[in-house]
Design a protein around this motif. Structure first.
Motif, mmCIF file in Angstrom:
data_model
loop_
_atom_site.group_PDB
_atom_site.id
_atom_site.type_symbol
_atom_site.label_atom_id
_atom_site.label_comp_id
_atom_site.label_asym_id
_atom_site.label_seq_id
_atom_site.Cartn_x
_atom_site.Cartn_y
_atom_site.Cartn_z
ATOM 1 N N CYS A 356 8.348 51.993 39.029
ATOM 2 C CA CYS A 356 8.912 53.213 38.473
ATOM 3 C C CYS A 356 7.913 54.348 38.674
ATOM 4 O O CYS A 356 6.811 54.299 38.125
ATOM 5 C CB CYS A 356 9.192 53.050 36.978
ATOM 6 N N ASP A 357 8.300 55.348 39.428
ATOM 7 C CA ASP A 357 7.486 56.555 39.577
ATOM 8 C C ASP A 357 8.113 57.605 38.664
ATOM 9 O O ASP A 357 8.891 58.457 39.090
ATOM 10 C CB ASP A 357 7.471 57.015 41.036
ATOM 11 N N LYS A 361 10.950 60.711 38.711
ATOM 12 C CA LYS A 361 12.224 60.103 38.299
ATOM 13 C C LYS A 361 12.822 59.195 39.377
ATOM 14 O O LYS A 361 14.018 59.229 39.658
ATOM 15 C CB LYS A 361 13.237 61.201 37.940
ATOM 16 N N THR A 362 11.967 58.361 39.973
ATOM 17 C CA THR A 362 12.401 57.557 41.115
ATOM 18 C C THR A 362 11.899 56.126 40.981
ATOM 19 O O THR A 362 10.811 55.884 40.456
ATOM 20 C CB THR A 362 11.873 58.155 42.430
ATOM 21 N N VAL A 363 12.717 55.174 41.457
ATOM 22 C CA VAL A 363 12.311 53.773 41.560
ATOM 23 C C VAL A 363 12.200 53.438 43.046
ATOM 24 O O VAL A 363 13.120 53.705 43.830
ATOM 25 C CB VAL A 363 13.323 52.829 40.881
ATOM 26 N N TYR A 364 11.048 52.857 43.422
ATOM 27 C CA TYR A 364 10.795 52.526 44.824
ATOM 28 C C TYR A 364 10.690 51.009 44.999
ATOM 29 O O TYR A 364 10.312 50.282 44.068
ATOM 30 C CB TYR A 364 9.499 53.169 45.309
ATOM 31 N N THR A 371 8.008 51.502 52.277
ATOM 32 C CA THR A 371 8.475 51.966 50.976
ATOM 33 C C THR A 371 9.879 52.552 51.099
ATOM 34 O O THR A 371 10.135 53.403 51.952
ATOM 35 C CB THR A 371 7.525 53.020 50.392
ATOM 36 N N GLU A 372 10.773 52.092 50.206
ATOM 37 C CA GLU A 372 12.171 52.532 50.222
ATOM 38 C C GLU A 372 12.546 53.080 48.849
ATOM 39 O O GLU A 372 12.281 52.463 47.824
ATOM 40 C CB GLU A 372 13.081 51.352 50.588
ATOM 41 N N GLU A 373 13.145 54.253 48.835
ATOM 42 C CA GLU A 373 13.655 54.824 47.586
ATOM 43 C C GLU A 373 15.001 54.180 47.275
ATOM 44 O O GLU A 373 15.933 54.264 48.074
ATOM 45 C CB GLU A 373 13.812 56.345 47.725
ATOM 46 N N ILE A 374 15.095 53.537 46.107
ATOM 47 C CA ILE A 374 16.364 52.871 45.787
ATOM 48 C C ILE A 374 17.120 53.537 44.635
ATOM 49 O O ILE A 374 18.340 53.421 44.551
ATOM 50 C CB ILE A 374 16.155 51.371 45.485
ATOM 51 N N ILE A 375 16.411 54.225 43.743
ATOM 52 C CA ILE A 375 17.079 54.923 42.638
ATOM 53 C C ILE A 375 16.409 56.279 42.450
ATOM 54 O O ILE A 375 15.189 56.364 42.335
ATOM 55 C CB ILE A 375 16.996 54.126 41.321
ATOM 56 N N GLY A 379 18.087 64.199 35.145
ATOM 57 C CA GLY A 379 18.364 64.285 33.715
ATOM 58 C C GLY A 379 17.824 63.119 32.917
ATOM 59 O O GLY A 379 17.873 63.129 31.685
ATOM 60 N N TRP A 380 17.326 62.080 33.599
ATOM 61 C CA TRP A 380 16.777 60.896 32.943
ATOM 62 C C TRP A 380 15.489 60.477 33.656
ATOM 63 O O TRP A 380 15.338 60.699 34.858
ATOM 64 C CB TRP A 380 17.767 59.722 32.976
ATOM 65 N N THR A 381 14.589 59.859 32.909
ATOM 66 C CA THR A 381 13.330 59.380 33.476
ATOM 67 C C THR A 381 13.259 57.861 33.363
ATOM 68 O O THR A 381 13.384 57.316 32.258
ATOM 69 C CB THR A 381 12.130 59.984 32.724
ATOM 70 N N PRO A 382 13.080 57.144 34.489
ATOM 71 C CA PRO A 382 12.953 55.674 34.416
ATOM 72 C C PRO A 382 11.580 55.304 33.850
ATOM 73 O O PRO A 382 10.571 55.888 34.221
ATOM 74 C CB PRO A 382 13.099 55.241 35.872
ATOM 75 N N VAL A 383 11.566 54.313 32.962
ATOM 76 C CA VAL A 383 10.314 53.941 32.305
ATOM 77 C C VAL A 383 9.898 52.525 32.666
ATOM 78 O O VAL A 383 8.857 52.290 33.258
ATOM 79 C CB VAL A 383 10.442 54.078 30.774
ATOM 80 N N ASN A 384 10.718 51.552 32.284
ATOM 81 C CA ASN A 384 10.407 50.145 32.545
ATOM 82 C C ASN A 384 11.552 49.495 33.301
ATOM 83 O O ASN A 384 12.693 49.956 33.253
ATOM 84 C CB ASN A 384 10.138 49.400 31.240
#
Length: 554
Positions: A356-357, A361-364, A371-375, A379-384
């Motif tokens: 989680c970066d 606001k991105t999951v790699y 490295t691939e961006e998947i999410i 408006g939301w921040t990924p945490v865990n």
């Protein structure tokens, strides 16, 4: 017993080839009759191990010590991860080290091999067979289904007579093309399933051979592939094209006649849960113990994720995500895209790293240094995050206005499920104020979140329905408020969560019942937990750069 006697009756001596063998050499692996025993052991009677034939392969063959000649290694040094003999255990090199008996390791691996072979034979292979049979039935019924389709079209053709014949021929050609594509898809999927069947069959044969083997080295080195094979592919369901008739208008003959829908492919997930017999229950140790301390090259360790002892990923309060082996040797280093610390990391079944970066606001996903961006969120921040048994991705996140938290399940980059409220419309999770919400999937498919802000472990079922909240255990020695950090689960569906305030790890059973603490391993503010495929617990602690590998189950 009768079958064993029969086997002995037909066993002939491997030396003279004629007499019935009553004995067996566990060193040379040959059947021997009584008259031939003397000749067989004449070269070096000390090395031969003669046993009754019914007890063949009952004597363990230990590896020889590479340091002390003619000494057998009957232990493994947990510190050095090597086999050692009795002389080695008493040497200065291994002073103060902990040793495991090879016989116990051998028996455990044998037991696991038998369970894996039984599981392949009784559960996994029948699942592949079921999919293959279903595909074959679909292929066999194709002609009848497509014949029915063309018959419906012919009825419509009779109503508009000769004017529509040209259009009919054209559309029948389209159907034939779709049918070819349909057959191609089914045959391709069937070929894949057949290949997987062959792989599992070959694995089963190898396991059966290993069951008969008494070689310690190869047996201990065995690593189960059942979890990989147990990922049963979904059944292929292809929705048949439909003929949709329309009112006849000669000037728009093609549109009026109708249309053939395109081929639609649907994959139906087949859930598979590994069902281990009661004999494989891993009981808790009375006294958990530290097996290794691994220097991870991070001043403040915050995250750990691994499948085995060869690749242990760690992160701290820098942009570096580092991979070590169990000896602490650096294998790889990945830097986050944003240049800031990763909020969380995990690994999938193929060993790919996910992180989680949160700053961007991105999951790699990182695999083979690509490295691939998947999410990518707005408006939301990924945490865990955590990877599930079905290879989905569960992500905890909070809203930009800090008023909401939720769990989202992704398949690739697509949202499959959102978990945010209970049946009464109340939030399941605390707001962002203290935003740590580690997440894991249990073996029973429950979704477990350690909500630091709420001081609770929140567990919902696969459908997102609240099962229970765990808010701590009253104990005179644990007098600080319960504030769970990391959370993980083991093969027995037990839940482990780190309480940094009370310097311990809680162990709960799957329904939220407190079982015990782990508080004896010199734990200081445990921050992150992870259990690998060998059921070893890895622990990161606040303010410490060394990670611990803990054995807590028998």
């Amino acid at each position: 017993m009768a079958s064993s006697s029969t086997a002995q009756d037909v066993s002939r001596c491997d030396l003279c080839k004629t007499a019935i063998a009553q004995s067996y050499c566990d060193f040379c692996h040959v059947n021997i009759c009584k008259p031939c025993i003397g000749e067989h052991i004449s070269d070096d009677y000390k090395k031969h191990i003669i046993v009754p034939i019914l007890q063949r392969k009952s004597t363990l063959i230990y590896p020889e010590c590479v340091i002390h000649n003619n000494k057998a290694c009957k232990h493994r040094c947990t510190e050095c991860d090597i086999f050692v003999c009795s002389f080695c255990t008493a040497s200065k090199q291994h002073r103060g080290h902990e040793f495991l008996q090879l016989e116990e390791l051998f028996n455990t691996k044998k037991h696991n091999i038998q369970n894996d072979a039984d599981e392949l034979e009784s559960q996994i292979m029948p699942a592949y067979e079921d999919i293959a049979i279903d595909l074959e039935k679909q292929i066999a019924s194709l002609d009848d289904q497509y014949k029915k389709l063309t018959t419906e079209m012919s009825k419509q053709r009779e109503e508009i007579h000769r004017e529509i014949d040209i259009v009919i021929n054209q559309m029948e050609k389209e159907i034939d093309e779709i049918k070819v594509k349909h057959q191609s898809i089914l045959h391709k999927h069937l070929d894949e399933i057949k290949q997987l069947q062959a792989s599992t069959q070959q694995s089963l044969l190898s396991l059966r051979e290993m069951e008969e083997s008494n070689e310690i080295s190869s047996t201990i080195q065995y690593s189960s592939k059942n979890e990989k094979f147990g990922m049963i592919p979904p059944k292929l369901k292809i929705i048949m094209p439909k003929f949709i008739p329309k009112q006849i208008q000669r000037e728009r003959l093609r549109d009026v006649f109708g249309e053939v829908t395109s081929l639609s492919t649907k994959m139906e997930d087949k859930e598979y849960t590994s069902k281990k017999p009661n004999t494989s229950v891993r009981e808790l140790l009375d006294e958990p113990k530290v097996l290794n301390r691994i220097k991870a090259g991070q001043k403040k360790l915050r995250r750990v994720a691994c499948l085995n002892e060869d690749q242990i990923w760690t992160s701290g309060e820098t942009a570096d995500i580092k991979c070590f082996n169990i000896q602490g040797v650096l294998q790889n280093t990945i830097k986050t895209k944003s240049g800031y610390l990763p909020y969380d990391i995990d690994v999938d079944r193929d060993g790919a790293l996910l992180y989680c970066d949160g700053v961007i606001k991105t999951v790699y996903k990182v695999k083979n240094d690509q490295t691939e961006e998947i999410i990518k969120l707005q408006g939301w921040t990924p945490v865990n995050l955590c990877v599930t048994s079905s290879s989905d991705l569960l992500v905890t996140m909070f809203s930009d206005d800090n008023t909401q938290s939720k769990v989202v399940r992704y398949s690739g980059s697509s949202v499959k499920q959102t978990i945010q409220f209970d049946d009464e419309g109340q939030p399941l999770y605390s707001r962002r104020t203290i935003w740590i919400k580690y997440i894991t999937e249990n073996r029973n498919l429950d979704i477990c979140v350690s909500d630091y802000g709420a001081g609770a472990v929140v567990v919902v079922n696969q459908a997102g329905k609240l099962r229970f909240r765990y808010t701590g255990h009253t104990s005179p020695s644990k007098n600080q408020p319960f504030k769970p950090r990391s959370i993980t689960t083991d093969s027995q569906s037990r839940i482990l969560t780190a309480d940094c305030n009370n310097h311990c790890i809680y162990i709960l059973e799957e329904n939220g019942q407190f079982l015990r603490y782990i508080d004896n391993c010199d734990l200081k503010s445990p921050m992150c937990l992870y259990i690998d495929n060998n059921e070893y617990l890895f622990v990161c602690e606040d303010e410490r750069s060394t990670m611990k590998q803990i054995k807590y189950v028998k």
